[in-house]
Design an enzyme around this catalytic site. Structure first.
Site, PDB file in Angstrom:
ATOM      1  N   GLU A   1      -7.936  -4.723  -0.542  1.00 18.76           N
ATOM      2  CA  GLU A   1      -8.529  -5.393  -1.708  1.00 18.76           C
ATOM      3  C   GLU A   1      -8.613  -6.913  -1.537  1.00 18.76           C
ATOM      4  O   GLU A   1      -9.507  -7.552  -2.076  1.00 18.76           O
ATOM      5  CB  GLU A   1      -7.718  -5.088  -2.982  1.00 18.76           C
ATOM      6  CG  GLU A   1      -7.581  -3.617  -3.313  1.00 18.76           C
ATOM      7  CD  GLU A   1      -8.862  -2.974  -3.802  1.00 18.76           C
ATOM      8  OE1 GLU A   1      -9.939  -3.528  -3.568  1.00 18.76           O
ATOM      9  OE2 GLU A   1      -8.765  -1.906  -4.413  1.00 18.76           O
TER      10      GLU A   1
ATOM     11  N   HIS B   1       0.842  -1.206   0.000  1.00 23.28           N
ATOM     12  CA  HIS B   1       0.000   0.000   0.000  1.00 23.28           C
ATOM     13  C   HIS B   1       0.865   1.239   0.000  1.00 23.28           C
ATOM     14  O   HIS B   1       1.931   1.255   0.620  1.00 23.28           O
ATOM     15  CB  HIS B   1      -0.928   0.017   1.228  1.00 23.28           C
ATOM     16  CG  HIS B   1      -2.081   0.960   1.075  1.00 23.28           C
ATOM     17  ND1 HIS B   1      -1.999   2.285   1.445  1.00 23.28           N
ATOM     18  CD2 HIS B   1      -3.323   0.784   0.559  1.00 23.28           C
ATOM     19  CE1 HIS B   1      -3.160   2.876   1.179  1.00 23.28           C
ATOM     20  NE2 HIS B   1      -3.976   1.992   0.642  1.00 23.28           N
TER      21      HIS B   1
HETATM   22  N1  ACO Z   1       3.927  -7.526  -5.162  1.00 24.80           N
HETATM   23  C1  ACO Z   1       5.228  -7.526  -5.499  1.00 24.80           C
HETATM   24  N2  ACO Z   1       6.060  -6.490  -5.313  1.00 24.80           N
HETATM   25  C2  ACO Z   1       5.496  -5.383  -4.765  1.00 24.80           C
HETATM   26  C3  ACO Z   1       4.156  -5.324  -4.385  1.00 24.80           C
HETATM   27  C4  ACO Z   1       3.341  -6.460  -4.595  1.00 24.80           C
HETATM   28  N3  ACO Z   1       2.066  -6.484  -4.260  1.00 24.80           N
HETATM   29  N4  ACO Z   1       3.896  -4.104  -3.858  1.00 24.80           N
HETATM   30  C5  ACO Z   1       5.042  -3.413  -3.914  1.00 24.80           C
HETATM   31  N5  ACO Z   1       6.016  -4.191  -4.471  1.00 24.80           N
HETATM   32  C6  ACO Z   1       7.397  -3.823  -4.681  1.00 24.80           C
HETATM   33  C7  ACO Z   1       7.496  -2.593  -5.571  1.00 24.80           C
HETATM   34  O1  ACO Z   1       7.631  -2.995  -6.926  1.00 24.80           O
HETATM   35  C8  ACO Z   1       8.724  -1.901  -5.069  1.00 24.80           C
HETATM   36  O2  ACO Z   1       9.844  -2.501  -5.651  1.00 24.80           O
HETATM   37  P1  ACO Z   1      11.106  -1.602  -6.124  1.00 24.80           P
HETATM   38  O3  ACO Z   1      11.561  -0.861  -4.899  1.00 24.80           O
HETATM   39  O4  ACO Z   1      12.068  -2.603  -6.644  1.00 24.80           O
HETATM   40  O5  ACO Z   1      10.558  -0.695  -7.180  1.00 24.80           O
HETATM   41  C9  ACO Z   1       8.735  -2.244  -3.585  1.00 24.80           C
HETATM   42  O6  ACO Z   1       7.942  -3.416  -3.440  1.00 24.80           O
HETATM   43  C10 ACO Z   1       8.167  -1.162  -2.693  1.00 24.80           C
HETATM   44  O7  ACO Z   1       6.908  -0.764  -3.173  1.00 24.80           O
HETATM   45  P2  ACO Z   1       6.124   0.429  -2.494  1.00 24.80           P
HETATM   46  O8  ACO Z   1       6.850   1.697  -2.745  1.00 24.80           O
HETATM   47  O9  ACO Z   1       5.813   0.074  -1.081  1.00 24.80           O
HETATM   48  O10 ACO Z   1       4.774   0.374  -3.311  1.00 24.80           O
HETATM   49  P3  ACO Z   1       4.027   1.576  -4.058  1.00 24.80           P
HETATM   50  O11 ACO Z   1       3.644   2.601  -3.081  1.00 24.80           O
HETATM   51  O12 ACO Z   1       4.783   1.985  -5.245  1.00 24.80           O
HETATM   52  O13 ACO Z   1       2.725   0.824  -4.589  1.00 24.80           O
HETATM   53  C11 ACO Z   1       0.785  -0.444  -4.566  1.00 24.80           C
HETATM   54  C12 ACO Z   1       1.636   0.541  -3.782  1.00 24.80           C
HETATM   55  C13 ACO Z   1       0.394   0.142  -5.922  1.00 24.80           C
HETATM   56  C14 ACO Z   1      -0.516  -0.733  -3.776  1.00 24.80           C
HETATM   57  C15 ACO Z   1       1.583  -1.761  -4.740  1.00 24.80           C
HETATM   58  O14 ACO Z   1       1.903  -2.300  -3.485  1.00 24.80           O
HETATM   59  C16 ACO Z   1       0.871  -2.754  -5.609  1.00 24.80           C
HETATM   60  O15 ACO Z   1       0.936  -2.665  -6.839  1.00 24.80           O
HETATM   61  N6  ACO Z   1       0.158  -3.762  -5.003  1.00 24.80           N
HETATM   62  C17 ACO Z   1      -0.547  -4.733  -5.774  1.00 24.80           C
HETATM   63  C18 ACO Z   1      -1.857  -4.158  -6.337  1.00 24.80           C
HETATM   64  C19 ACO Z   1      -2.905  -3.913  -5.263  1.00 24.80           C
HETATM   65  O16 ACO Z   1      -3.116  -4.735  -4.377  1.00 24.80           O
HETATM   66  N7  ACO Z   1      -3.594  -2.761  -5.350  1.00 24.80           N
HETATM   67  C20 ACO Z   1      -4.631  -2.343  -4.395  1.00 24.80           C
HETATM   68  C21 ACO Z   1      -4.065  -1.383  -3.381  1.00 24.80           C
HETATM   69  S1  ACO Z   1      -5.258  -0.941  -2.121  1.00 24.80           S
HETATM   70  C22 ACO Z   1      -6.127   0.354  -2.768  1.00 24.80           C
HETATM   71  O17 ACO Z   1      -5.647   1.045  -3.622  1.00 24.80           O
HETATM   72  C23 ACO Z   1      -7.519   0.631  -2.315  1.00 24.80           C
END
Ligand code: ACO
Length: 398
Positions: free
Chosen positions: A335, A277
């Protein structure tokens, strides 16, 4: 001769920091004062009008939560009965709304787009609608009361069935399930939906809530603000799709597939849906509440197979994500259990975002009314990065 149809943009946009005070995506910018909800991502806390989510969502009826947001206090017995009745009296749709829904169903428009189009018609009066002298109050009640009727009616029209009329004896949540299925729902299913609607009712200054506040800040009307908010919510970066999280659990199918499936996804560089998140860095409090609600619902149904599998998927996903991105604290988000809960209620995935809207509209309305009372026209500035000294060339010489 070339025909240019798309607007061109400069490819040398400055980055944040190069323009003083410019914050990309307004991240971290405080743009309103609100008493409605507080989101603290560092400690995983969501407060709704003074109550930690965990203390409210599993106990309150949706009507109680809405009353709390709109009046800044819990209703007593008489106030709650009155509010419930007034809402129920507003459930029927104007004839023009039904005509529109019948037409868009023929084109198989998605339910969330049908809801956006139909919401615009709610400035119109329905037959038998209670008379109200305050048009703002009337619009708020009509919008809140009629979203479930629109979504349920449209679901039937898409299946070429006649919609069911609302049942004014049932609560807001129970009546939605009744209008969808034709069966009065069990207490367990109603409680599951009440908890879901309470959980998503408000969440700080998210994109759709901000959109609604911007619109109302021009002294526009509530119906316009809510239609704009739906437009913001339906984008995949916001109201998005809990659908993929559910698809993942279905694709996994059985316990022995969990680890190889999830590991292969991570090895391919894919994200695990329902985890991570932008704001919540320790845990998403909504996920825990919805997990509890989903568990109670599946238990009441007597079939825990999907819930148990989802729990195993969750535990393995968190372990693999920690190994994949050490120290990033990628935990379950709202979600994951939304998908499980709404599926358990018998909703198809195309109803997930409209059902989110049925809860969130109460928060949008509370924010819009709060802004009407205390806010100012929202009018930020843009940093101009275009040219300044162009010479005019007459058309015949271009
Ligand atoms: N699976 C795998 N890797 C992940 C995931 C995941 N679910 N979430 C984050 N990461 C990775 C990112 O790619 C990032 O890698 P990097 O540093 O090599 O680029 C690292 O973990 C850190 O990510 P964050 O900065 O914490 O995540 P960000 O804020 O960019 O994104 C998001 C948040 C979009 C929710 C992301 O976690 C994601 O895509 N999750 C999956 C989709 C999802 O569940 N969406 C619903 C969110 S809830 C809502 O919006 C109501």
């Amino acid at each position: 001769m070339t025909t240019q149809t798309a607007l061109s943009t400069t490819n040398s946009l400055p980055q944040a920091g190069q323009v003083p005070n410019f914050v990309v995506g307004l991240e971290g910018v405080i743009a309103a004062q609100t008493r409605l909800s507080s989101v603290n991502g560092q400690i995983g806390e969501l407060i709704i009008a003074g109550f930690p989510l965990e203390a409210l969502a599993l106990k309150a009826t949706f009507e109680e939560t809405v009353y709390l947001l709109w009046h800044d206090k819990l209703p007593n017995r008489a106030e709650l009965a009155d509010f419930r009745q007034t809402l129920a009296d507003f459930r029927s749709l104007p004839e023009a709304t039904m005509t529109l829904l019948r037409q868009v169903a023929r084109q198989k428009v998605s339910p969330i787009d049908a809801l956006r189009m139909a919401a615009s018609t709610l400035s119109l009066q329905a037959a038998g609608e209670p008379a109200m002298s305050d048009s703002n109050q009337r619009d708020a009640l009509a919008l809140l009361a009629r979203f479930p009727t629109i979504v349920a009616a449209y679901t039937h029209l898409l299946r070429e069935q006649e919609p069911l009329p609302p049942d004014s004896q049932l609560s807001h949540a129970a009546n939605y399930l009744y209008m969808l299925t034709g069966q009065p729902p069990s207490e367990a299913l109603t409680r599951g939906l009440e908890t879901y609607l309470n959980t998503v009712v408000d969440h700080g200054l998210n994109a759709s809530t901000f959109t609604g506040r911007v619109i109302i800040s021009t002294q526009s009307d509530l119906v316009s603000a809510i239609v704009g908010a739906i437009g913001a919510l339906k984008g995949p970066l916001h109201g998005g799709a809990p659908g993929p999280a559910l698809d993942m659990v279905f694709e996994i199918g059985q316990a022995e597939n969990i680890e190889p499936y999830l590991q292969a996804k991570l090895n391919r560089g894919e994200r695990l849906m329902g985890f991570g998140h932008r704001v919540y860095k320790v845990h998403d409090p909504r996920a825990a509440v919805l997990a509890q609600a989903a568990q109670a619902m599946y238990q009441a149904d007597g079939d825990m197979a999907l819930y148990t599998l989802a729990q195993q998927v969750e535990q393995t996903a968190i372990r693999l994500l920690e190994a994949h991105k050490p120290g990033r604290n990628l935990k379950t988000n709202v979600e994951f259990y939304t998908a499980l809960l709404l599926h358990g209620l018998g909703l198809s995935t195309d109803l997930f975002t409209p059902t989110f809207t049925i809860g969130r509209v109460a928060g949008w309305l509370a924010h819009a009314i709060e802004h009407q009372e205390t806010g100012r026209l929202i009018r930020p500035k843009g940093a101009y990065i275009g040219q300044k000294e162009r010479q005019w060339t007459p058309l015949e010489r271009r």
